[in-house]
Design an enzyme around this catalytic site. Structure first.
Site, PDB file in Angstrom:
ATOM      1  N   GLU A   1     120.422 134.683 151.543  1.00  0.00           N
ATOM      2  CA  GLU A   1     120.098 133.821 152.683  1.00  0.00           C
ATOM      3  C   GLU A   1     118.823 134.303 153.385  1.00  0.00           C
ATOM      4  O   GLU A   1     118.018 133.493 153.850  1.00  0.00           O
ATOM      5  CB  GLU A   1     121.271 133.785 153.666  1.00  0.00           C
ATOM      6  CG  GLU A   1     121.078 132.823 154.822  1.00  0.00           C
ATOM      7  CD  GLU A   1     122.350 132.682 155.660  1.00  0.00           C
ATOM      8  OE1 GLU A   1     123.097 131.710 155.452  1.00  0.00           O
ATOM      9  OE2 GLU A   1     122.600 133.564 156.508  1.00  0.00           O
TER      10      GLU A   1
ATOM     11  N   GLY B   1     125.306 127.992 163.065  1.00  0.00           N
ATOM     12  CA  GLY B   1     125.492 129.054 164.057  1.00  0.00           C
ATOM     13  C   GLY B   1     124.266 129.343 164.903  1.00  0.00           C
ATOM     14  O   GLY B   1     124.368 130.077 165.888  1.00  0.00           O
TER      15      GLY B   1
ATOM     16  N   ASP C   1     127.956 126.313 148.391  1.00  0.00           N
ATOM     17  CA  ASP C   1     129.074 127.249 148.456  1.00  0.00           C
ATOM     18  C   ASP C   1     130.355 126.519 148.065  1.00  0.00           C
ATOM     19  O   ASP C   1     130.485 125.312 148.298  1.00  0.00           O
ATOM     20  CB  ASP C   1     129.253 127.764 149.898  1.00  0.00           C
ATOM     21  CG  ASP C   1     128.599 129.112 150.132  1.00  0.00           C
ATOM     22  OD1 ASP C   1     127.679 129.471 149.377  1.00  0.00           O
ATOM     23  OD2 ASP C   1     129.003 129.801 151.094  1.00  0.00           O
TER      24      ASP C   1
ATOM     25  N   TYR D   1     137.727 133.339 144.444  1.00  0.00           N
ATOM     26  CA  TYR D   1     137.160 132.092 144.954  1.00  0.00           C
ATOM     27  C   TYR D   1     137.504 130.876 144.096  1.00  0.00           C
ATOM     28  O   TYR D   1     137.199 129.747 144.482  1.00  0.00           O
ATOM     29  CB  TYR D   1     135.633 132.212 145.122  1.00  0.00           C
ATOM     30  CG  TYR D   1     135.228 132.969 146.375  1.00  0.00           C
ATOM     31  CD1 TYR D   1     135.575 134.304 146.554  1.00  0.00           C
ATOM     32  CD2 TYR D   1     134.502 132.350 147.384  1.00  0.00           C
ATOM     33  CE1 TYR D   1     135.196 135.003 147.691  1.00  0.00           C
ATOM     34  CE2 TYR D   1     134.116 133.040 148.531  1.00  0.00           C
ATOM     35  CZ  TYR D   1     134.470 134.361 148.680  1.00  0.00           C
ATOM     36  OH  TYR D   1     134.095 135.043 149.815  1.00  0.00           O
TER      37      TYR D   1
HETATM   38  N1  UDP Z   1     131.342 133.901 145.792  1.00  0.00           N
HETATM   39  C1  UDP Z   1     132.304 133.974 144.788  1.00  0.00           C
HETATM   40  N2  UDP Z   1     133.094 135.083 144.704  1.00  0.00           N
HETATM   41  C2  UDP Z   1     133.009 136.118 145.590  1.00  0.00           C
HETATM   42  C3  UDP Z   1     132.048 136.047 146.622  1.00  0.00           C
HETATM   43  C4  UDP Z   1     131.239 134.916 146.703  1.00  0.00           C
HETATM   44  O1  UDP Z   1     132.414 133.060 143.970  1.00  0.00           O
HETATM   45  O2  UDP Z   1     133.777 137.083 145.454  1.00  0.00           O
HETATM   46  C5  UDP Z   1     130.447 132.737 145.847  1.00  0.00           C
HETATM   47  C6  UDP Z   1     131.175 131.477 146.361  1.00  0.00           C
HETATM   48  O3  UDP Z   1     130.572 130.329 145.792  1.00  0.00           O
HETATM   49  C7  UDP Z   1     130.908 131.528 147.850  1.00  0.00           C
HETATM   50  C8  UDP Z   1     129.468 132.039 147.858  1.00  0.00           C
HETATM   51  O4  UDP Z   1     129.397 132.970 146.759  1.00  0.00           O
HETATM   52  O5  UDP Z   1     131.079 130.245 148.440  1.00  0.00           O
HETATM   53  C9  UDP Z   1     129.023 132.736 149.151  1.00  0.00           C
HETATM   54  O6  UDP Z   1     129.953 133.721 149.560  1.00  0.00           O
HETATM   55  P1  UDP Z   1     130.847 133.507 150.866  1.00  0.00           P
HETATM   56  O7  UDP Z   1     131.278 132.088 150.955  1.00  0.00           O
HETATM   57  O8  UDP Z   1     131.937 134.555 150.846  1.00  0.00           O
HETATM   58  O9  UDP Z   1     129.820 133.830 152.027  1.00  0.00           O
HETATM   59  P2  UDP Z   1     129.868 133.202 153.504  1.00  0.00           P
HETATM   60  O10 UDP Z   1     129.670 131.715 153.370  1.00  0.00           O
HETATM   61  O11 UDP Z   1     131.219 133.528 154.061  1.00  0.00           O
HETATM   62  O12 UDP Z   1     128.743 133.885 154.192  1.00  0.00           O
HETATM   63 MN    MN Z   2     130.739 130.356 152.120  1.00  0.00          MN
END
Ligand code: UDP
Ligand code: MN
Length: 297
Positions: free
Chosen positions: A247, A179, A155, A70
């Site tokens: 969440e 969503g 995020d 990330y």
């Molecule tokens: N995150 C990260 N590394 C990872 C997984 C998650 O740094 O391997 C952090 C990152 O800030 C990311 C947040 O956790 O924006 C939430 O995860 P993700 O965005 O994958 O979830 P989604 O928004 O797709 O549900």
């Molecule tokens: Mn995300």
């Protein structure tokens, strides 16, 4: 209480008169049944908002996690935040990463700073995402209580596209998930197993809030992260993981502690959705990503 003082308006500013018999928007809810504003385009005047908040010299913290692959999202996040995120305010970015050497150097505007906080990587993406509550809480108690007035936890896999300004400031701030804003509560993906601390019964719930944004006064974000972290620990002891990890816990928290301001989905959009007529501006939105690739170790 300095951080929420809004009594310093200077009468030199000229703006259109607010009209008592005219609602700024007729197509969307602009206030909740507990009288918290829902921030949509058209409901606020940035020049008034800025004239109230700018003189207070507020310090705004922003936590962003970029662990594993990330780190690739940091550059776009920061570059677009510098164009749209609380421009003109004192902003401290706190980047949590396991790879500090991969944090790109991005030119920051005046009064804007960045701190890198090195953390270890957890194996599972669920754990990485969920542990943010604990790490934010610890960092609040170690330093953020002294360093900032407000804290926004975002995020990283996101880009700013339009103004995301001081209209978001309030005691406890939640973002409505893009969503689910048209769905009945039975369709919200709350945790439905009573054994979890995040349990929400079918006949309860106001909105489904997104885990990608938490905000508010530092003390209120501290209380939120403390409660959610404790709930996550109890679930862990009971060998249960909530449906959508932190969440789900956040949604339980906001059911019991109503947010004082809600951000409409303009403030947290999802690029896989078409832009809809009620969304005048997409202000902050996800970057499309290959989940399997970006989350693999
Ligand atoms: N995150 C990260 N590394 C990872 C997984 C998650 O740094 O391997 C952090 C990152 O800030 C990311 C947040 O956790 O924006 C939430 O995860 P993700 O965005 O994958 O979830 P989604 O928004 O797709 O549900
Ligand atoms: Mn995300």
């Amino acid at each position: 209480e300095v951080a929420v003082r809004i009594d310093s308006y200077s009468t030199s500013l000229r703006y259109p008169q607010p009209k008592s018999l005219m609602s700024p928007r007729s197509d969307v809810m602009t206030v909740t049944p507990w009288l918290a504003p829902v921030v949509w385009d058209g409901t606020f005047d940035s020049s008034i908002i800025d004239s109230l908040y700018q003189p207070q010299n507020l310090r705004i913290g922003t936590t962003v996690f970029a662990i594993g692959k990330y780190t690739r999202f940091i550059k776009g996040f920061l570059e677009t935040a510098e164009k749209h995120f609380l421009v003109g305010y004192k902003v401290n970015y706190y980047i949590f990463t396991d790879k500090p050497e991969d944090v790109p150097s991005v030119a920051l505007g005046p009064q804007r700073n960045l701190s890198v906080i090195t953390v270890s990587k957890f194996f599972r993406w669920q754990e990485i995402s969920m542990r943010r509550m604990e790490r934010i809480l610890n960092t609040i108690e170690e330093r953020l209580l002294k360093e900032v007035d407000y804290l926004y936890c975002l995020d990283v896999d996101m880009l700013f596209h339009n103004h995301w300004g001081a209209e978001v400031l309030s005691t406890l701030v939640a973002a409505i998930h893009p969503g689910y804003y048209k769905n009945p509560r039975e369709e919200f993906p709350y945790e439905r197993r009573p054994a979890s601390q995040a349990y929400v019964p079918w006949d309860q719930g106001d909105f489904y809030y997104a885990g990608a944004m938490i905000g508010g006064l530092i003390e209120n974000v501290r209380a939120l992260t403390r409660t959610c972290h404790q709930a996550i620990l109890i679930d862990k002891q009971n060998n249960i993981e909530a449906a959508w990890q932190e969440e789900s816990h956040l949604n339980k928290y906001f059911l019991q502690h109503k947010p004082t301001k809600l951000l409409s989905p303009e403030y947290l959009w999802d690029d896989t959705k078409p832009k809809l007529p009620e969304i005048h501006f997409i202000r902050f939105s996800t970057v499309l990503k290959n989940y399997a690739e970006v989350r693999e170790n």
